[in-house]
Design a protein around this motif. Structure first.
Motif, short mmCIF file in Angstrom:
data_model
loop_
_atom_site.label_atom_id
_atom_site.label_comp_id
_atom_site.label_asym_id
_atom_site.label_seq_id
_atom_site.Cartn_x
_atom_site.Cartn_y
_atom_site.Cartn_z
N ALA A 1 -4.84 9.06 0.62
CA ALA A 1 -3.38 8.42 1.37
C ALA A 1 -2.74 9.46 1.95
O ALA A 1 -3.06 10.90 1.66
CB ALA A 1 -2.59 8.06 0.09
N ARG B 1 -5.35 1.41 5.28
CA ARG B 1 -5.32 -0.06 5.43
C ARG B 1 -6.63 -0.93 5.08
O ARG B 1 -6.71 -1.81 4.54
CB ARG B 1 -4.85 -0.62 6.65
CG ARG B 1 -4.70 -1.81 7.03
CD ARG B 1 -4.44 -2.28 8.63
NE ARG B 1 -3.24 -1.39 8.91
CZ ARG B 1 -2.79 -1.57 10.39
NH1 ARG B 1 -3.30 -2.41 11.02
NH2 ARG B 1 -1.82 -0.97 10.59
N ARG C 1 0.76 -1.38 0.06
CA ARG C 1 0.08 0.02 -0.13
C ARG C 1 0.65 1.28 0.04
O ARG C 1 0.33 2.33 -0.31
CB ARG C 1 -0.86 -0.08 1.28
CG ARG C 1 -1.99 -1.17 1.07
CD ARG C 1 -2.80 -0.96 2.38
NE ARG C 1 -3.69 -2.27 2.52
CZ ARG C 1 -3.42 -3.38 3.23
NH1 ARG C 1 -2.18 -3.47 3.77
NH2 ARG C 1 -4.31 -4.42 3.15
N ALA D 1 -5.94 0.93 -2.10
CA ALA D 1 -5.12 1.96 -1.53
C ALA D 1 -3.83 2.15 -2.03
O ALA D 1 -3.35 2.93 -2.09
CB ALA D 1 -5.12 1.42 0.08
N HIS D 2 -3.39 1.03 -2.75
CA HIS D 2 -2.06 1.24 -3.47
C HIS D 2 -2.12 1.94 -4.52
O HIS D 2 -1.09 2.59 -4.88
CB HIS D 2 -1.61 -0.48 -3.76
CG HIS D 2 -2.69 -0.94 -4.86
ND1 HIS D 2 -3.83 -1.53 -4.19
CD2 HIS D 2 -2.32 -1.38 -6.07
CE1 HIS D 2 -4.40 -2.16 -5.41
NE2 HIS D 2 -3.43 -2.00 -6.31
N GLY E 1 -1.26 4.28 1.55
CA GLY E 1 -2.81 4.18 1.54
C GLY E 1 -3.42 3.60 2.94
O GLY E 1 -2.47 3.15 3.66
#
Length: 529
Positions: free
Chosen positions: A355, A285, A260, A290-291, A283
């Protein structure tokens, strides 16, 4: 025999006389043999012209015995000269040169052709005919067996012999040691240091495996979004050396989830006006994408800095701190605006596609040691000075300490009356129909919960000293740095007062595992010369 009788002999055996055979074809076996010999090894080397080869000389390549062609009677000639009926007794042949005849001369002589002079002896090659010429070019032989490579270690030379009249000095150690056996001297070779291994700090090792186990799931059409397990980078500009790494956490490696955290390092400009950007994003969790949000945040802030790198580099070298803070704050707000727009395109809530973002700006000018940090969200900023870590994260005011004038309609207290208000009813129960007080307007109707306040912008510009080490960390690395003193102590021992580590050593340092901390780790360290 008279002079007239000898003339026919000279005409018959003269060197320039043509062959008296019925036809002169030039296509005999001797012609092919002479042509092949001249083509393969050049003109033969024979005896000098004045030497005479005896008639009974044996050819090295032909069996001994009389030449059948010499014993055969000469054919009858049709020339008008008188020819005796029988051949005379065997006379001694005149000297015949061994050199080949000129190209223009007929190739076939009348007498039996003498074999070419013998060439230097060449070892016989199996499978070669006697008339084949020896090879003069390179030959191919079977390759010798390959031996295992050996390492030769030089042995120290023997001490010089003493001069005459001087007694050699006695070696006390040699006298005390027992007699050495008669064998080759033993040389001790230093064994190289083994490559760094991933270790741990604390009372016990973590539960997860120290190396990656499962890969994330890939889908058709989304292969461009595949994230590598580890990213490693480094550079050197001016007086600083940069090392950066982003590695997937133990928990994500075990579950097969993507990393992430995102890392981006870039240089904008040339020479002393160049500017190096290090962007670290983490990012959420709980978010599935998120990545992707972390990668978008790094890419968009890099594009914004690239468009304004000339002005930013000038402000850093000139020390215009106010202009830097306002300009970088504006660029960061634009980046998060793009993140909210991308969340809307994907049909997600703004907090599901976001993020934390933390950046470092490093000028390439060796005369400028100003290091600029800015960003939004969690993480850490540490400085190693004089062997001790300093947490230089910009302090933010507490939310309860923020005071100010109330806003009407959003939780403002009711207006205090300036005078005691009149009773709402008389003793008889009659209510007053006129009220001179000001009626408070009702608050707005809010159907959804109020969104949490936005993360504040963080900014810090500091001047580095010689020997300092600046560490920019994501939440996965900042939390164990603050919560596990053994990790901070171990990194301080490795990085203080030493040359910057290589990429492999830096990766091993940042992967020191701590029990209870299994998130992704991303960090960028800057060593000052």
């Amino acid at each position: 025999m008279t002079q007239q009788g000898d003339s026919w002999w000279d005409k018959l055996y003269d060197e320039s006389a043509p062959d008296t055979a019925p036809t002169v074809s030039g296509d005999t076996l001797d012609d092919h043999f002479d042509t092949a010999t001249r083509a393969t090894k050049g003109p033969p080397v024979g005896p000098p012209p004045d030497s005479v080869i005896p008639t009974d000389a044996k050819s090295p390549t032909r069996p001994a015995g009389p030449d059948p062609r010499a014993a055969a009677p000469a054919p009858k000639s049709t020339a008008p000269e008188p020819v005796p009926p029988t051949a005379p007794p065997t006379p001694v042949a005149p000297p015949v040169p061994t050199a080949p005849p000129a190209p223009t001369a007929p190739p076939t002589p009348t007498a039996a052709p003498e074999p070419p002079a013998p060439v230097p002896s060449v070892p016989p090659v199996p499978g070669r005919a006697p008339w084949e010429a020896a090879e003069t070019g390179p030959r191919t032989f079977p390759a010798p067996p390959v031996e295992a490579p050996t390492v030769q270690v030089p042995v120290p030379p023997d001490p010089p012999e003493p001069e005459k009249g001087q007694e050699p000095e006695k070696d006390q150690e040699r006298e005390q040691s027992p007699a050495a056996p008669d064998h080759a001297p033993t040389v001790q070779v230093a064994v190289p240091v083994p490559r760094p291994r991933t270790g741990f700090v604390g009372s016990r090792p973590p539960t997860y495996e120290p190396e990656p186990t499962a890969l994330p799931v890939a889908r058709p059409g989304e292969l461009a979004d595949v994230v590598a397990d580890t990213v490693l980078d480094g550079a050197r500009y001016g007086t600083c050396t940069l090392r950066a790494v982003s590695a997937r956490g133990d928990s994500a490696r075990f579950r097969g989830e993507p990393r992430r955290d995102a890392l981006l390092t870039a240089r904008f400009g040339h020479d002393e006006a160049a500017l190096v950007l290090v962007a670290v994003a983490a990012g959420s969790r709980a978010a599935e994408d998120a990545h992707l949000a972390a990668a978008d945040a790094c890419r968009w802030i890099a594009e914004a800095v690239c468009r304004s790198h000339s002005r930013l580099s000038e402000d850093i070298r000139s020390g215009r701190r106010g202009d830097l803070k306002s300009g970088l704050h504006r660029l960061t707000d634009r980046t998060y605006g793009k993140l909210r727009a991308r969340a809307t395109e994907r049909g997600l809530a703004p907090d599901e596609y976001t993020a934390s973002l933390r950046c470092l700006l490093l000028p390439a000018d060796p005369d400028c040691r100003t290091r600029v940090f800015f960003g939004v969200g969690g993480g850490g900023l540490f400085r190693l000075r004089d062997g001790a870590w300093q947490d230089i994260e910009p302090l933010l005011p507490e939310r309860t300490a923020v005071t100010g004038a109330p806003v009407v309609g959003f939780g403002s207290p009711p207006a205090a009356p300036s005078a005691p208000s009149a009773p709402e009813a008389t003793e008889d129960g009659d209510r007053l129909t006129m009220d001179l007080g000001i009626t408070t307007a009702p608050g707005p109707l809010v159907e959804e919960p109020v969104p949490p306040p936005a993360e504040p912008f963080r900014f810090r510009a500091s001047v580095a000293r010689s020997g300092d080490t600046l560490l920019l960390a994501s939440p996965g690395l900042a939390e164990p740095m603050r919560g596990e003193p053994d990790l901070a102590r171990e990194l301080a021992d490795r990085w203080a007062g030493a040359e910057p580590p290589g990429l492999a050593a830096f990766l091993a340092d940042t992967q020191l595992r701590v029990t209870g901390y299994a998130d992704d780790r991303t960090g960028a360290a800057v060593w000052e010369a």
